[in-house]
Design an enzyme around this catalytic site. Structure first.
Site, PDB file in Angstrom:
ATOM      1  N   CYS A  67     -91.682  61.693   4.062  1.00 36.08           N
ATOM      2  CA  CYS A  67     -91.978  63.035   4.581  1.00 36.08           C
ATOM      3  C   CYS A  67     -90.729  63.907   4.579  1.00 36.08           C
ATOM      4  O   CYS A  67     -90.794  65.112   4.292  1.00 36.08           O
ATOM      5  CB  CYS A  67     -92.590  62.967   5.978  1.00 36.08           C
ATOM      6  N   HIS A 181     -92.922  62.043  12.229  1.00 33.40           N
ATOM      7  CA  HIS A 181     -93.249  62.752  10.997  1.00 33.40           C
ATOM      8  C   HIS A 181     -92.398  64.014  10.894  1.00 33.40           C
ATOM      9  O   HIS A 181     -91.956  64.561  11.910  1.00 33.40           O
ATOM     10  CB  HIS A 181     -94.731  63.104  10.983  1.00 33.40           C
ATOM     11  N   ASP A 199     -98.446  70.036   6.580  1.00 29.90           N
ATOM     12  CA  ASP A 199     -98.264  68.585   6.562  1.00 29.90           C
ATOM     13  C   ASP A 199     -98.083  68.083   5.127  1.00 29.90           C
ATOM     14  O   ASP A 199     -98.956  68.268   4.277  1.00 29.90           O
ATOM     15  CB  ASP A 199     -99.480  67.920   7.208  1.00 29.90           C
TER      16      ASP A 199
END
Length: 238
Positions: A67, A181, A199
């Protein structure tokens, strides 16, 4: 919103919508960008300038630990940082999740370390890799800030496509699965006091609108991989 931005937003929203069928169910309290409500919020958002350059360069992370690299690649391209040379692209190549690891970036966080325990990047490592690309970076741990300070800083930067704000949060704190995250913010809607998280785990969750309080609380969580410090947010510009 001018016509070109509207067209770009519609095109990207359609792309997000087409991927939504593959994602996990959303928890209560968040709103998908691909929903009619979520789309309307984007078009009416008081701060949405960052959405356009980020969505154009949107990247889905290459593996569950990436991420951070996916977000970094998006931001480097959105900031128009000079691209790496390439025989195939005549020096006009784009940053991706591999070539962001220049020698300077590798000295901060080797790519191989991200895919080994404890997996991923802490907010300090993430900020360090961004700074290795000669960017102006400020790392803020949530414990050293507060909701109002974060909200004000984020809104200011979301209105300016020369600055971006990136968040490191605990998924389960907003009802998602499950760990820490990193993703960029794309917009803020004043009427609902929600931020849009773009995201980068597109195969898992779509971009979502999250209440500012819930997002700050999710950042204000302890990261055991970072000496027990809290997660937080990163401001970045050239």
């Amino acid at each position: 919103m001018n016509r070109l931005k509207f067209i770009a937003a519609v095109a990207v929203a359609v792309g997000f919508s087409s991927a939504q069928a593959e994602t996990l169910p959303l928890p209560d309290g968040v709103i998908s960008l691909a929903s009619p409500e979520g789309g309307a919020m984007l078009f009416g958002a008081e701060a949405n300038t960052d959405y356009f350059p980020l969505s154009i360069h949107f990247a889905t992370q290459d593996n569950p630990a990436y991420c951070g690299p996916a977000t970094i690649a998006m931001v480097l391209n959105a900031l128009d940082v000079p691209r790496p040379a390439s025989d195939m692209t005549l020096g006009l190549g784009m940053f991706d999740q591999e070539n962001i690891f220049t020698p300077a970036a590798e000295s901060v966080m080797p790519a191989t370390a991200i895919v080994n325990p404890p997996y991923g990047m802490t907010i300090n490592q993430f900020g360090g890799v961004l700074a290795a690309h000669n960017l102006d970076v400020e790392v803020v741990h949530a414990a050293d800030s507060d909701l109002d300070t974060f909200r004000d800083a984020a809104i200011t930067q979301l209105k300016d496509d020369d600055h971006f704000i990136l968040v490191n949060y605990l998924r389960k704190a907003i009802g998602q699965e499950e760990g820490g995250h990193i993703s960029p913010l794309g917009a803020y809607d004043e009427d609902t006091d929600r931020f849009l998280i773009l995201d980068v785990t597109r195969y898992k969750y779509p971009p979502i609108w999250v209440e500012a309080t819930a997002l700050f609380d999710a950042m204000n969580t302890t990261d055991s991989a970072n000496d027990g410090k809290t997660r937080g947010y990163v401001s970045v510009s050239r």
